[in-house]
Motif scaffolding. Sequence first.
Motif, PDB file in Angstrom:
ATOM      1  N   ILE A   1       6.746   1.847  -0.232  1.00  0.00           N
ATOM      2  CA  ILE A   1       6.085   2.417  -1.409  1.00  0.00           C
ATOM      3  C   ILE A   1       4.926   1.510  -1.782  1.00  0.00           C
ATOM      4  O   ILE A   1       5.114   0.306  -1.992  1.00  0.00           O
ATOM      5  CB  ILE A   1       7.071   2.527  -2.588  1.00  0.00           C
ATOM      6  CG1 ILE A   1       8.257   3.420  -2.208  1.00  0.00           C
ATOM      7  CG2 ILE A   1       6.366   3.060  -3.834  1.00  0.00           C
ATOM      8  CD1 ILE A   1       9.418   3.339  -3.181  1.00  0.00           C
ATOM      9  N   VAL A   2       3.728   2.071  -1.857  1.00  0.00           N
ATOM     10  CA  VAL A   2       2.554   1.265  -2.203  1.00  0.00           C
ATOM     11  C   VAL A   2       1.916   1.788  -3.484  1.00  0.00           C
ATOM     12  O   VAL A   2       1.676   2.981  -3.643  1.00  0.00           O
ATOM     13  CB  VAL A   2       1.519   1.231  -1.049  1.00  0.00           C
ATOM     14  CG1 VAL A   2       1.015   2.628  -0.692  1.00  0.00           C
ATOM     15  CG2 VAL A   2       0.354   0.320  -1.400  1.00  0.00           C
ATOM     16  N   GLY A   3       1.716   0.869  -4.419  1.00  0.00           N
ATOM     17  CA  GLY A   3       1.012   1.175  -5.654  1.00  0.00           C
ATOM     18  C   GLY A   3      -0.291   0.401  -5.687  1.00  0.00           C
ATOM     19  O   GLY A   3      -0.333  -0.758  -5.257  1.00  0.00           O
ATOM     20  N   CYS A   4      -1.348   1.011  -6.180  1.00  0.00           N
ATOM     21  CA  CYS A   4      -2.661   0.368  -6.220  1.00  0.00           C
ATOM     22  C   CYS A   4      -3.323   0.608  -7.575  1.00  0.00           C
ATOM     23  O   CYS A   4      -3.055   1.608  -8.241  1.00  0.00           O
ATOM     24  CB  CYS A   4      -3.581   0.916  -5.136  1.00  0.00           C
ATOM     25  SG  CYS A   4      -3.017   0.673  -3.455  1.00  0.00           S
TER      26      CYS A   4
ATOM     27  N   ARG B   1      -7.859   7.021  -1.853  1.00  0.00           N
ATOM     28  CA  ARG B   1      -6.796   6.232  -1.214  1.00  0.00           C
ATOM     29  C   ARG B   1      -6.089   7.047  -0.138  1.00  0.00           C
ATOM     30  O   ARG B   1      -5.778   6.543   0.938  1.00  0.00           O
ATOM     31  CB  ARG B   1      -5.798   5.746  -2.272  1.00  0.00           C
ATOM     32  CG  ARG B   1      -6.409   4.763  -3.266  1.00  0.00           C
ATOM     33  CD  ARG B   1      -5.360   4.146  -4.187  1.00  0.00           C
ATOM     34  NE  ARG B   1      -6.010   3.203  -5.097  1.00  0.00           N
ATOM     35  CZ  ARG B   1      -6.134   3.386  -6.415  1.00  0.00           C
ATOM     36  NH1 ARG B   1      -5.640   4.482  -6.986  1.00  0.00           N
ATOM     37  NH2 ARG B   1      -6.749   2.487  -7.160  1.00  0.00           N
ATOM     38  N   ARG B   2      -5.824   8.315  -0.449  1.00  0.00           N
ATOM     39  CA  ARG B   2      -5.177   9.178   0.536  1.00  0.00           C
ATOM     40  C   ARG B   2      -6.045   9.332   1.780  1.00  0.00           C
ATOM     41  O   ARG B   2      -5.537   9.282   2.910  1.00  0.00           O
ATOM     42  CB  ARG B   2      -4.894  10.540  -0.095  1.00  0.00           C
ATOM     43  CG  ARG B   2      -4.119  11.492   0.811  1.00  0.00           C
ATOM     44  CD  ARG B   2      -3.770  12.765   0.087  1.00  0.00           C
ATOM     45  NE  ARG B   2      -4.926  13.606  -0.169  1.00  0.00           N
ATOM     46  CZ  ARG B   2      -5.404  13.894  -1.375  1.00  0.00           C
ATOM     47  NH1 ARG B   2      -4.829  13.402  -2.448  1.00  0.00           N
ATOM     48  NH2 ARG B   2      -6.462  14.678  -1.528  1.00  0.00           N
ATOM     49  N   ASN B   3      -7.346   9.494   1.573  1.00  0.00           N
ATOM     50  CA  ASN B   3      -8.250   9.672   2.705  1.00  0.00           C
ATOM     51  C   ASN B   3      -8.371   8.408   3.543  1.00  0.00           C
ATOM     52  O   ASN B   3      -8.509   8.479   4.775  1.00  0.00           O
ATOM     53  CB  ASN B   3      -9.634  10.108   2.208  1.00  0.00           C
ATOM     54  CG  ASN B   3      -9.632  11.514   1.620  1.00  0.00           C
ATOM     55  OD1 ASN B   3      -8.725  12.294   1.897  1.00  0.00           O
ATOM     56  ND2 ASN B   3     -10.626  11.825   0.804  1.00  0.00           N
TER      57      ASN B   3
ATOM     58  N   ALA C   1       1.895   5.784  -4.456  1.00  0.00           N
ATOM     59  CA  ALA C   1       2.129   6.020  -5.875  1.00  0.00           C
ATOM     60  C   ALA C   1       0.810   6.314  -6.583  1.00  0.00           C
ATOM     61  O   ALA C   1       0.452   5.654  -7.572  1.00  0.00           O
ATOM     62  CB  ALA C   1       2.822   4.812  -6.495  1.00  0.00           C
ATOM     63  N   SER C   2       0.089   7.299  -6.088  1.00  0.00           N
ATOM     64  CA  SER C   2      -1.231   7.612  -6.622  1.00  0.00           C
ATOM     65  C   SER C   2      -1.651   8.990  -6.132  1.00  0.00           C
ATOM     66  O   SER C   2      -1.296   9.403  -5.039  1.00  0.00           O
ATOM     67  CB  SER C   2      -2.255   6.573  -6.148  1.00  0.00           C
ATOM     68  OG  SER C   2      -3.569   6.974  -6.445  1.00  0.00           O
ATOM     69  N   GLN C   3      -2.422   9.692  -6.952  1.00  0.00           N
ATOM     70  CA  GLN C   3      -2.982  10.972  -6.523  1.00  0.00           C
ATOM     71  C   GLN C   3      -4.460  10.829  -6.160  1.00  0.00           C
ATOM     72  O   GLN C   3      -5.162  11.821  -5.999  1.00  0.00           O
ATOM     73  CB  GLN C   3      -2.819  12.015  -7.616  1.00  0.00           C
ATOM     74  CG  GLN C   3      -3.514  11.685  -8.926  1.00  0.00           C
ATOM     75  CD  GLN C   3      -3.221  12.702 -10.001  1.00  0.00           C
ATOM     76  OE1 GLN C   3      -2.622  13.742  -9.743  1.00  0.00           O
ATOM     77  NE2 GLN C   3      -3.641  12.430 -11.226  1.00  0.00           N
TER      78      GLN C   3
END
Length: 515
Positions: A171-174, A14-16, A8-10
């Motif tokens: 689903i992960v939110g940070c 975090r994606r990397n 839940a983030s762009q």
Amino acid sequence: MSIPLILASQSPSRRNVLNAAGISPTIHVSHVDEPAAVAAEAEARGVAVDDLSCEQRVMILAQAKARSVYQAYREVAAAAQGAGGEQVTAFPLRAKGAAEAGTDSSAGDGKGGISSTADGNTNQYGEKVYDHHSTLTRDFSDVDVPVEAEPMKKALAEHPGFADAKAGPLIVGCDSMFLFEGEPLGKPHTPEVARRRLGAMRGKSGELWTGHCLIDFATGRQELESSHATVRFGDYSDRDIEAYIASGEPLEVAGCFTLEGLGGAFIDGVDGDPSGVLGLSLPLLRRMVGHMGVAWTDLWNVGIGKLAAARLEEAEARKADGDEKAKATTDDGISAEEQAASIVPPKSNVHQPGDGWVHCACGRRHWGLNGAAGVLLARRSPETGEVTHVVMQHRAMWSAEGGTWGIPGGALADGESPIEGALRESYEEANITPEDIEVVGTHREEHGPWAYTTVFAFEKPGHEVDPHPNDDESMEIAWIPVAEVPKRKLLTAMNADWPRFVARLGDLAREYRQQ
């Protein structure tokens, strides 16, 4: 099969972090109003916002982001499970003369431009290459295509999705915040704030807190945890500060610094979990995933991790069969409108699980490793019940067949059904809100290794959908009068399908008016 993870983030960091750990997450931005979420929770607790600790704030926001995305997926699943009508499946490759249809032997379908394989879509430097001449959809309009119809209930059973999963997607939110000299610091946003903070932090240390909220879509179960680490800054110069600010990097990151980017050279050390400083703690997330009863390795879906997981699955299958041998894998600084009009794809274009080309028996390449789908949403006259308008997407110039008109949609993500994928994509691209529409039928063009599903939908009585671009894949999203649709420059597939689609919409409108 791996269990999908939805981030839940762009945040590229975090994606990397996840990609390096063998997990390619589906990116779904939450769009949470962060100050409002913190204020509401403070009020609910009977305290002032300033009384909330740094840890409490990041936990509140991580939970708000994860729950926002969870709710969005629940609405998609509910709309998909409530689908009515029939699925009509067309089999163009079974048709006589199908081998001669079309003119371009290398074309493909979909929104893409990004190849997941070294098939000519990346150059020798690994840069993305977009070949607009190889992305024309095959036209079967002059072929007598065999079709089959089945009740939607049967079609849903044949193509299960997230709503049918026993576990996941997860689903992960940070959310991250930097605590410096007792003051919680978020993103500086402006050069002035960044300059003041970087100057104050020079030669000192602070704590980077990251909240994590994990939700299992299948069960609704939630885990909420936080991580923190002490960050020690070096004695950098004023010139270093100005150069760093000029790069733009520190403006939109918590605490005004990055560990993995240009700012890493100005950090003398980290005491604690370094991946948590990057915005997502891998050790903490692994423990949270375990609490959900899911093995961490079941999330692997890229690279060596995916291969290892596949080999493990194969070995376990052999063992179950008694085989003893088994013991021995946009932010480019320009507006969305400007980007849509450009023939160059946005640098921030994110590769999602399911993105990639499928080489089909029809001689073309199709976009979507799991297939693709879109929503054809119609509006009916309150007086007559007849279809008056449909939602159309004016496709960004950088996309396949850029500048043409079609319906919002795209590649299916791992684990989702065609209807779920169509509804998710149409909301992400065109703000077609699933709670305001009802699915009344589908049309599936089946090619064997690939299929495209068109989802027919009406606005619910008393509901109105306000379509508009939610990303940079569209130059325009609009309600178009039915009579004007064929006058537009249509996507090849839409041009071929429109006569039968508009006829079916008319039949569906009459059918629903009689109910």
